[in-house]
Design an enzyme around this catalytic site. Structure first.
Site, PDB file in Angstrom:
ATOM      1  N   CYS A  78      20.279  -8.373   6.107  1.00  0.00           N
ATOM      2  CA  CYS A  78      19.962  -9.360   5.071  1.00  0.00           C
ATOM      3  C   CYS A  78      21.094  -9.435   4.040  1.00  0.00           C
ATOM      4  CB  CYS A  78      18.614  -8.999   4.441  1.00  0.00           C
ATOM      5  SG  CYS A  78      17.806 -10.429   3.759  1.00  0.00           S
ATOM      6  N   HIS A 168      14.822  -8.708   8.774  1.00  0.00           N
ATOM      7  CA  HIS A 168      14.575  -7.304   8.447  1.00  0.00           C
ATOM      8  C   HIS A 168      14.091  -6.528   9.675  1.00  0.00           C
ATOM      9  CE1 HIS A 168      15.168  -7.254   4.084  1.00  0.00           C
ATOM     10  NE2 HIS A 168      14.768  -8.521   4.133  1.00  0.00           N
ATOM     11  N   GLU A 170      13.695  -3.407   9.863  1.00  0.00           N
ATOM     12  CA  GLU A 170      13.013  -2.171   9.461  1.00  0.00           C
ATOM     13  C   GLU A 170      11.512  -2.343   9.261  1.00  0.00           C
ATOM     14  OE1 GLU A 170      14.942  -4.119   7.723  1.00  0.00           O
ATOM     15  OE2 GLU A 170      14.886  -3.800   5.569  1.00  0.00           O
ATOM     16  N   SER A 222      -1.985  23.961  -5.110  1.00  0.00           N
ATOM     17  CA  SER A 222      -3.190  23.191  -5.432  1.00  0.00           C
ATOM     18  C   SER A 222      -4.062  22.983  -4.203  1.00  0.00           C
ATOM     19  CB  SER A 222      -2.783  21.825  -5.977  1.00  0.00           C
ATOM     20  OG  SER A 222      -2.120  21.086  -4.958  1.00  0.00           O
ATOM     21  N   GLY A 223      -3.465  23.182  -3.021  1.00  0.00           N
ATOM     22  CA  GLY A 223      -4.200  22.863  -1.803  1.00  0.00           C
ATOM     23  C   GLY A 223      -3.841  21.481  -1.287  1.00  0.00           C
ATOM     24  N   GLY A 224      -3.088  20.721  -2.074  1.00  0.00           N
ATOM     25  CA  GLY A 224      -2.574  19.438  -1.590  1.00  0.00           C
ATOM     26  C   GLY A 224      -1.531  19.698  -0.512  1.00  0.00           C
ATOM     27  N   VAL A 225      -1.242  18.682   0.288  1.00  0.00           N
ATOM     28  CA  VAL A 225      -0.396  18.927   1.458  1.00  0.00           C
ATOM     29  C   VAL A 225       1.030  19.314   1.052  1.00  0.00           C
ATOM     30  CG1 VAL A 225       0.085  16.470   1.856  1.00  0.00           C
ATOM     31  CG2 VAL A 225       0.268  18.066   3.745  1.00  0.00           C
ATOM     32  N   ASP A 226       1.566  18.752  -0.024  1.00  0.00           N
ATOM     33  CA  ASP A 226       2.951  19.052  -0.387  1.00  0.00           C
ATOM     34  C   ASP A 226       3.122  20.501  -0.849  1.00  0.00           C
ATOM     35  OD1 ASP A 226       3.187  16.374   0.090  1.00  0.00           O
ATOM     36  OD2 ASP A 226       3.288  15.798  -2.026  1.00  0.00           O
ATOM     37  N   SER A 227       2.279  20.920  -1.804  1.00  0.00           N
ATOM     38  CA  SER A 227       2.445  22.289  -2.283  1.00  0.00           C
ATOM     39  C   SER A 227       2.097  23.281  -1.177  1.00  0.00           C
ATOM     40  CB  SER A 227       1.619  22.552  -3.546  1.00  0.00           C
ATOM     41  OG  SER A 227       0.237  22.521  -3.295  1.00  0.00           O
ATOM     42  N   SER A 228       1.159  22.930  -0.301  1.00  0.00           N
ATOM     43  CA  SER A 228       0.788  23.841   0.788  1.00  0.00           C
ATOM     44  C   SER A 228       1.939  24.047   1.767  1.00  0.00           C
ATOM     45  CB  SER A 228      -0.414  23.296   1.566  1.00  0.00           C
ATOM     46  OG  SER A 228      -1.533  23.196   0.726  1.00  0.00           O
TER      47      SER A 228
END
Ligand code: XMP
Length: 512
Positions: A78, A168, A170, A222-228
């Site tokens: 583009c 595009h 993508e 925290s148990g969230g996926v990122d911190s886990s």
């Protein structure tokens, strides 16, 4: 590595996703620092993104000339196509026919980029979004595919391995777009597809060991996926040098803290402190009904409690954070100007400076769905990997008005039943986020022979890609009826259930 030069398109991150899905590492660099990025990354190929700008405007962005002097393959998308043409001696004009949305390309010439994919004369759906267009090609280029409104829709200089498209590739609305990008990185640039999560895991573990040495790391889990996932990766790298702290503010969902503790202590033998600070949090929140004040109190207490616990441990040199790649990418802005704070988000930002710690951020290079793949790789159960987002301030912002232990208890029960029904109906993964809200309003009802005067519970469910915009989830009424009946029958304190049909904007996902 592939370098993606960002000119500020809304969908630049999707280019990076497609390259990585092809098993190739890439980084997005804003056009202003593309020259440094080029020197630092030593890429084997370059992709130029789209942009809201026009190459015809004075001072509009350009790709640094080192890219064209390097002899590397370049793919312009583009605006990327237009700036390539403008910089290499072609011509761009503002379009008489603006083209947005679906268009069909016809392949007019064989091209190495179409290998195994498109044949001469075939037609393919693509997604256009542009005003300007190329009107004269630079030397060496030829047209390889056209659409009715875009005679230069797909152009190539096969000798220099330059390819450029007006559409595009993508986005998902270009069905073969991902394969075109894959062909570019594999067949044109000759890059091997060895960016896998198991390779990343090994590399990240090595890097963490090198960074941390024999020193101590702490992590707010925290148990969230990122911190886990961040915690598990660091644990794999440095074992007991890592201590995780779960600051339990008493605002978590039903059984949540216990589940997190069981999961990490028992299955991973990870050093985890479960700090029950609920009295302190709920004590300070009592009687506070202003949403921003609630958020500020929770953010401040979280930091205080975490800091105290870290001190008890004798401090640590490193703080682990689950920062993701989208938080790291510098954004390209053409609008400028200050943006308003809608809600002050709560996280551990500010802690490293206060506590004089260095950061360990092993997910800095990953997108959310890559973090999920890595989590699976590390053996994290699906129930942790596919979970809905949960806000830092927890149930406090789902109890508009003042909170109390009793209200939180009522909300926790209603929320648990609602999510149970969602899972039973097989809807959990189709919904981006779902939760109950306890309204500070009592209404009259009748149960058995008696009059009731209890709270209203609002149910919320949204679909979204990134939480920035959202639509309410279109349940069938049977489902809502079933969930409402169970909540009213099983939860003391609620006698009415309503469903929130507000999208974002104008609403936000949470109620506070
Ligand atoms: P809103 O309500 O702003 O929420 O539309 C967008 C997404 O962000 C989550 N959220 C938070 N997450 N700390 C967080 O970590 C917070 O303070 C916070 N506030 C909202 C919300 O649950 C939704 O997924």
């Amino acid at each position: 590595t592939v370098l993606i030069v960002d000119f500020g398109s809304q969908v630049t991150q999707l280019i990076a996703r497609r390259v990585r899905e092809a098993g190739v590492y890439c980084e997005i660099v804003p056009f202003q620092s593309a020259e440094e990025g080029f020197k630092r990354l030593k890429p084997k190929a370059v992709i130029l993104s789209g942009s809201p700008a026009s190459t015809l405007d004075i001072g509009s962005p350009r790709a640094p000339s080192v890219i064209f002097e390097s002899g590397l393959p370049v793919f312009g998308i583009c605006y990327g196509q237009q700036t390539m043409c403008a910089q290499l001696g072609g011509k761009v004009e503002s379009g008489h026919h603006r083209e947005f949305g679906r268009a069909f390309l016809e392949v007019e010439k064989d091209c190495a980029l179409f290998d195994g994919l498109w044949s001469l004369g075939s037609r393919h759906q693509v997604w256009m979004s542009h005003g300007d267009r190329v009107t004269a090609l630079p030397e060496g280029f030829e047209v390889v595919a056209t659409s009715s409104n875009a005679p230069f829709a797909f152009i190539a200089d096969e000798t220099r391995k330059y390819y450029a498209v007006q559409f595009h590739p993508e986005v998902v609305h270009t069905p073969d777009g991902a394969k075109l990008i894959s062909n570019f990185v594999h067949k044109i640039a000759g890059i091997k597809g060895d960016w896998t999560m198991s390779a990343y895991r090994a590399k990240a573990v090595e890097a963490i060991r090198k960074q941390v040495g024999g020193k101590k790391v702490i992590c707010a889990l925290s148990g969230g996926v990122d911190s886990s996932v961040a915690a598990l990766l660091i644990h794999e790298a440095v074992g007991d040098q890592l201590t995780c702290i779960l600051v339990d503010h008493g605002l978590m969902r039903k059984d949540e803290a216990a589940n997190v503790v069981a999961m990490f202590q028992e299955h991973y033998n990870l050093h985890l402190l479960h700090i029950d600070a609920s009295d302190r949090f709920i004590g300070e929140l009592e009687g506070v009904s202003d949403p921003e004040t609630k958020r500020k109190i929770i953010g401040r207490l979280f930091i205080e409690v975490f800091e105290e616990e870290a001190k008890k441990l004798g401090g640590a040199d490193f703080l682990a954070q689950g920062t993701l790649y989208p938080d790291v990418i510098e954004s390209v802005s053409f609008t400028g100007g200050p943006s308003v704070t809608i809600k002050s988000h709560h996280n551990v930002g500010g802690l490293p400076e206060r506590m004089n710690m260095q950061l360990v951020e092993p997910l800095r290079e990953l997108f959310k769905d890559e973090v999920r793949v890595l989590g699976r790789e590390l053996g994290l159960p699906e129930s942790f990997i596919g979970r809905h987002p949960f806000p830092g301030p927890g149930l406090a912002i789902r109890c508009p008005g003042g909170i109390s232990r009793e209200k939180l208890e009522i909300l926790r029960e209603a929320d648990a039943i609602y999510l149970d029904e969602i899972r039973k109906a097989g809807l959990y993964d189709a919904i981006w986020q779902a939760f109950a809200v306890l309204l500070p309003v009592q209404t009259v009802g009748v149960m058995g022979d008696g009059r009731t005067y209890e709270f209203v519970c609002a149910l919320r469910a949204v679909t979204s890609v990134d939480g920035m915009t959202a639509d309410f989830y279109h349940y069938d009424m049977e489902f809502l009826g079933r969930a409402a009946t169970r909540i009213i029958n099983e939860v003391r304190g609620i006698n009415r259930v309503v469903y929130d049909v507000t999208s974002k904007p104008p609403g936000t996902i949470e109620w506070e």
